[in-house]
Design a protein around this motif. Sequence first.
Motif, mmCIF file in Angstrom:
data_model
loop_
_atom_site.group_PDB
_atom_site.id
_atom_site.type_symbol
_atom_site.label_atom_id
_atom_site.label_comp_id
_atom_site.label_asym_id
_atom_site.label_seq_id
_atom_site.Cartn_x
_atom_site.Cartn_y
_atom_site.Cartn_z
ATOM 1 N N LEU A 136 57.571 39.488 -2.242
ATOM 2 C CA LEU A 136 57.038 38.621 -3.288
ATOM 3 C C LEU A 136 57.288 39.313 -4.630
ATOM 4 O O LEU A 136 56.834 40.438 -4.848
ATOM 5 C CB LEU A 136 55.540 38.402 -3.071
ATOM 6 N N LYS A 137 58.024 38.645 -5.523
ATOM 7 C CA LYS A 137 58.373 39.261 -6.803
ATOM 8 C C LYS A 137 57.893 38.389 -7.949
ATOM 9 O O LYS A 137 58.195 37.195 -8.010
ATOM 10 C CB LYS A 137 59.894 39.474 -6.899
ATOM 11 N N ILE A 143 55.881 42.910 -4.291
ATOM 12 C CA ILE A 143 54.952 43.157 -3.188
ATOM 13 C C ILE A 143 55.701 42.946 -1.881
ATOM 14 O O ILE A 143 56.138 41.834 -1.584
ATOM 15 C CB ILE A 143 53.741 42.204 -3.249
ATOM 16 N N ASP A 144 55.868 44.015 -1.129
ATOM 17 C CA ASP A 144 56.533 43.941 0.169
ATOM 18 C C ASP A 144 55.457 43.728 1.226
ATOM 19 O O ASP A 144 54.693 44.637 1.541
ATOM 20 C CB ASP A 144 57.305 45.237 0.440
ATOM 21 N N LYS A 145 55.410 42.520 1.773
ATOM 22 C CA LYS A 145 54.331 42.172 2.696
ATOM 23 C C LYS A 145 54.420 42.911 4.021
ATOM 24 O O LYS A 145 53.401 43.140 4.671
ATOM 25 C CB LYS A 145 54.338 40.669 2.957
ATOM 26 N N ASP A 146 55.632 43.243 4.447
ATOM 27 C CA ASP A 146 55.784 43.890 5.739
ATOM 28 C C ASP A 146 55.432 45.372 5.697
ATOM 29 O O ASP A 146 54.775 45.875 6.603
ATOM 30 C CB ASP A 146 57.212 43.710 6.258
ATOM 31 N N SER A 147 55.855 46.055 4.655
ATOM 32 C CA SER A 147 55.586 47.492 4.570
ATOM 33 C C SER A 147 54.296 47.796 3.817
ATOM 34 O O SER A 147 53.883 48.952 3.747
ATOM 35 C CB SER A 147 56.748 48.217 3.885
ATOM 36 N N LEU A 167 45.235 41.873 -4.365
ATOM 37 C CA LEU A 167 46.432 41.593 -5.153
ATOM 38 C C LEU A 167 47.293 40.538 -4.469
ATOM 39 O O LEU A 167 47.768 39.596 -5.124
ATOM 40 C CB LEU A 167 47.241 42.873 -5.355
ATOM 41 N N LEU A 168 47.510 40.676 -3.182
ATOM 42 C CA LEU A 168 48.343 39.716 -2.459
ATOM 43 C C LEU A 168 47.727 38.324 -2.483
ATOM 44 O O LEU A 168 48.426 37.328 -2.699
ATOM 45 C CB LEU A 168 48.549 40.178 -1.015
ATOM 46 N N PHE A 169 46.426 38.246 -2.292
ATOM 47 C CA PHE A 169 45.750 36.945 -2.319
ATOM 48 C C PHE A 169 45.929 36.263 -3.672
ATOM 49 O O PHE A 169 46.285 35.081 -3.743
ATOM 50 C CB PHE A 169 44.258 37.126 -2.025
ATOM 51 N N LYS A 231 48.660 35.261 -13.249
ATOM 52 C CA LYS A 231 49.649 34.523 -14.047
ATOM 53 C C LYS A 231 51.018 34.555 -13.347
ATOM 54 O O LYS A 231 51.638 35.599 -13.241
ATOM 55 C CB LYS A 231 49.740 35.125 -15.446
ATOM 56 N N GLY A 232 51.446 33.404 -12.858
ATOM 57 C CA GLY A 232 52.707 33.328 -12.133
ATOM 58 C C GLY A 232 53.904 33.192 -13.064
ATOM 59 O O GLY A 232 53.771 33.101 -14.259
#
Length: 232
Positions: A136-137, A143-147, A167-169, A231-232
């Motif tokens: 996710l950039k 944000i690397d969801k797997d690692s 943060l991910l949420f 903020k996206g």
Amino acid sequence: MMKILVIEDDKSIAELERDYLEINGYECDLAADGIRGLEMALTGDYALIILDIMIPGMDGFELCARFREQSDTPVILLSAKKEDIDKVRGLGLGADDYMTKPFSPNELMARVKSHIGRYERLTGKDGGKNGGNRLLKIRELEIDKDSRRVFLGGEEKIMPAKEYDLLLFLAENANRVFSKEHIFDRIWGMDAIGDVSTVTVHIRRLREKIEKDMDNLQYIETVWGVGYRFKG
């Protein structure tokens, strides 16, 4: 078998915790002072750390802060102090949870299992059910969801489980406003012990890591009277 490190100078409490951990299927190592405890925490393969604040050599606050510089393994702080300022300080230094003495051993075990389970889901150690290299950039933030790794401008930012989860949420729900109560229920769970001040502490810690200018926020903004928005 998973190992838990208990850093506690009160021998009777340490042995009680060890007994309950072993009954629940964990191995347990004990450390009676902060210096030895930090050494063991950084070199051992532990699933979780149970850390008393008032220990000789190096207190739990300092130990937690130094441990967090190198590891995101879950940490539960224990203390005889009931003041909110100690709880906020502990969470602000990177602890995942805070319990006051005297505590219920069964409640401690429930929290141990909950934090280990959440950490395994976040790090992909729950069987690799998420699959795929998902990145996710958002501008300079990756944000690397797997690692379970977070980078800002190519520099990795070390984040404990709760910070990463929060943060991910927010990032996955960019431009939506969430109240502190909603965030607390989503990240900590409706049955969690604590209050929404925990959200404020974790938002501040995230901002310190991903915002370059606190007067010109690029990622997490406060919507006054409502909550927070990414903020996206």
